[in-house]
Design a protein around this motif. Structure first.
Motif, mmCIF file in Angstrom:
data_model
loop_
_atom_site.group_PDB
_atom_site.id
_atom_site.type_symbol
_atom_site.label_atom_id
_atom_site.label_comp_id
_atom_site.label_asym_id
_atom_site.label_seq_id
_atom_site.Cartn_x
_atom_site.Cartn_y
_atom_site.Cartn_z
ATOM 1 N N ARG A 149 -27.483 -14.061 -32.287
ATOM 2 C CA ARG A 149 -27.015 -12.728 -31.935
ATOM 3 C C ARG A 149 -26.142 -12.734 -30.703
ATOM 4 O O ARG A 149 -26.206 -13.652 -29.904
ATOM 5 N N GLU A 150 -25.400 -11.655 -30.566
ATOM 6 C CA GLU A 150 -24.613 -11.474 -29.358
ATOM 7 C C GLU A 150 -25.543 -11.299 -28.158
ATOM 8 O O GLU A 150 -25.362 -11.892 -27.113
ATOM 9 N N ILE A 151 -26.553 -10.465 -28.335
ATOM 10 C CA ILE A 151 -27.520 -10.226 -27.266
ATOM 11 C C ILE A 151 -28.840 -10.844 -27.691
ATOM 12 O O ILE A 151 -29.462 -10.415 -28.654
ATOM 13 N N LYS A 202 -31.742 -10.970 -26.422
ATOM 14 C CA LYS A 202 -32.925 -10.478 -25.741
ATOM 15 C C LYS A 202 -33.425 -9.233 -26.453
ATOM 16 O O LYS A 202 -32.633 -8.390 -26.844
ATOM 17 N N SER A 248 -20.767 -8.940 -37.605
ATOM 18 C CA SER A 248 -20.872 -8.216 -36.343
ATOM 19 C C SER A 248 -20.716 -6.731 -36.614
ATOM 20 O O SER A 248 -19.947 -6.313 -37.485
ATOM 21 N N MET A 282 -27.654 -1.876 -31.493
ATOM 22 C CA MET A 282 -26.723 -2.092 -30.383
ATOM 23 C C MET A 282 -26.723 -3.550 -29.932
ATOM 24 O O MET A 282 -25.764 -4.012 -29.341
ATOM 25 N N ASP A 283 -27.825 -4.269 -30.201
ATOM 26 C CA ASP A 283 -27.875 -5.680 -29.839
ATOM 27 C C ASP A 283 -27.088 -6.546 -30.817
ATOM 28 O O ASP A 283 -26.953 -7.748 -30.625
ATOM 29 N N HIS A 284 -26.595 -5.949 -31.869
ATOM 30 C CA HIS A 284 -25.785 -6.701 -32.837
ATOM 31 C C HIS A 284 -24.310 -6.356 -32.706
ATOM 32 O O HIS A 284 -23.525 -6.603 -33.620
ATOM 33 N N GLY A 285 -23.928 -5.727 -31.617
ATOM 34 C CA GLY A 285 -22.530 -5.345 -31.442
ATOM 35 C C GLY A 285 -22.423 -3.847 -31.241
ATOM 36 O O GLY A 285 -23.416 -3.130 -31.311
#
Lengths: 313, 204
Positions: free
Chosen positions: A35-37, A39, B97, B124-127
């Motif tokens: 994932r991008e984030i 956490k 994404s 929101m954690d996926h973009g």
């Protein structure tokens, strides 16, 4: 499926169903890596203390990353920098930690049973990160996860654990874990490092590496601990390497699709030849990756269970 | 407060369900002017099957299928700290994404709104999507957070303790929406104090 464990102290506490439940959860955590984030807020506001009475970089870092991925506050304490060196007893240390109100205490200690003693007094969930020559359950679980990923199952596989069985907590955790999941476990090492008492666990034992590797799906190499190299357990590192070190020639004794694992850190050229460590059969780096997921899964499952342990274990 | 249902009541049968699905699909493509950059994200587990159905339905209407993903919200729940009993986590499957996408969250039942809140955090954690909309098959009221659906299959009047079940053929049942009576509340046996007589006996 109910996960009824307050602490993670030994592989012995888990049923095969528990093990698979932990691995299923851990598999789902792998997705976080892409994932991008990376956490999630799950353990926001929870405190996890990493208490390492024995030096460790790999395991401590792995727990630290796992906790941080879940947004827990991670605190690292090491034996050498704590009041332990000033002569504080383990129970007093546990009571001191308890008054800081942690949710999970991760313990590594050079004495077997230390995490169990901690669990009775610290008032938090305890995860054993290695106690003496006794157990290293999170390593056992990540090894099981790595094997299950590759073969789709554990039942019916032949697993050879090779090396310093006598001093290895990894060997003990792996032995119990793989047997519970229905694998056939072979232990192999020089006679000085392969105590006959292990036969009581139902393990197959041999001093002959070829016999251990023949038909093996999984080869788990154990680290030759430097401090043993100069004691009388075996004559020289070179002789050990010739008889028990794994190179690409000896790997041919095992199945074509065999996998090679090592809990690290490795001694290249002693128990494992670089051609094997970096070769196509090696899952050593995958083990490290899975370690973070297994530890995150355990933290989540311990804290998701609701009630928090008080003084009693 | 009304007395509520005593027997399971069907508020949508198989044909109602099919019509609602068809209408929702039309509404979604109408509001979003097609399927470009459109992603349906089903909330595991009930929303996942519904999202798949909507994807198929929109594909029939537009000739092109929108993107499809499945999100698991276990790690984002706000009741985690209160002790869920044994949370079971499923996989999240979003292999694209979400940045720049128009996301339609899909769930079967909208109740307190807490699941949707958690799903939005997870999204929101996926973009960073450009828009997030919400579609539910059944809105049963009793919101605890300021969350409203953009597209609704049916609005059902319920009491708080009733259960709303969206059944689907993917789960081995005929499509439909049911309101079921509250489950009888039982205390765990161990929590009940022993009868007074026994207690006095014990003291002796």
């Amino acid at each position: 499926m109910k996960f009824n464990h307050r602490h993670v102290l030994s592989m012995e506490q888990f049923s095969a169903a528990d093990i698979h439940a932990v691995l299923d959860t851990a598999e789902n955590f792998l997705e976080l890596n892409s994932r991008e984030i990376k956490k999630v807020p799950t353990l926001r506001g929870r405190a996890v203390i990493n208490f390492f009475f024995e030096p460790s970089t790999r395991t401590r870092t792995s727990f630290e990353i796992a906790g941080k991925r879940l947004s827990a506050d991670m605190l690292n304490l090491s034996g050498s920098s704590s009041s332990v060196v000033k002569g504080e007893s383990l129970v007093d240390t546990a009571l001191t930690l308890r008054s800081m109100n942690p949710d999970i205490v991760v313990v590594r200690h050079s004495h077997a049973g230390a995490p169990h003693l901690m669990a009775r007094h610290v008032g938090a969930h305890v995860i054993n990160a290695g106690d003496g020559q006794h157990q290293h359950p999170t390593q056992g679980l990540l090894d099981l996860m790595t094997v299950r990923q590759r073969f789709g199952q554990i039942e019916g596989l032949k697993v050879a654990i090779v090396g310093d069985i006598l001093h290895s907590r990894v060997a003990r955790s792996d032995l119990i874990g793989f047997q519970k999941c229905g694998a056939e476990v072979w232990l192999c090492g020089p006679p000085t490092l392969l105590p006959p008492e292990f036969a009581r666990f139902g393990a197959r034992m041999t001093y002959n590496l070829e016999e251990a590797l023949t038909g093996a799906h999984v080869i788990i190499l154990l680290r030759v601990q430097a401090e043993r190299m100069n004691s009388a357990f075996f004559p020289t590192a070179r002789e050990y390497s010739q008889r028990y070190g794994l190179n690409s020639e000896k790997l041919k004794w095992a199945r074509k699709d065999a996998v090679v694992m090592h809990p690290g850190p490795m001694n290249r050229g002693v128990e494992i030849d670089p051609s094997v460590a970096d070769g196509a059969h090696s899952l050593i780096l995958r083990q490290v990756e899975n370690g973070v997921s297994v530890r995150a899964a355990l933290m989540m499952m311990l804290l998701g269970g609701g009630d928090r342990p008080r003084g009693d274990a | 407060m009304s007395a509520g249902v005593r027997e399971p009541v069907q508020v949508m049968n198989r044909r109602d369900f099919g019509r609602a699905l068809d209408r929702l699909a039309h509404e979604i493509v109408e509001r979003n002017q097609g399927v470009e950059n459109l992603a349906l994200i089903g909330i595991r587990t009930g929303g996942a099957f519904l999202a798949e159905r909507l994807q198929k339905q929109i594909g029939k209407i537009e000739g092109v299928k929108p993107l499809l993903g499945i999100i698991d919200i276990t790690l984002y729940r706000d009741d985690f700290a209160n002790g869920l009993s044994n949370p079971v986590m499923g996989p999240t499957e979003i292999d694209f994404s979400l940045a720049g996408k128009k996301v339609v969250l899909v769930d079967d039942v909208l109740f307190t709104g807490r699941t949707v809140r958690a799903a939005m955090d997870a999204l929101m954690d996926h973009g960073r999507p450009t828009r997030v909309q919400l579609v539910v098959m059944c809105d049963r009221g009793h919101r605890e957070l300021p969350i409203q659906p953009d597209y609704t299959g049916i609005v059902a009047q319920t009491t708080r303790s009733e259960n709303v079940k969206v059944r689907m053929k993917e789960l081995g049942e005929e499509d439909g929406v049911w309101i079921e009576p509250p489950r009888p509340r039982t205390l765990p046996v161990a929590v009940l104090p022993p009868p007074a007589k026994e207690r006095s006996k014990r003291k002796k």
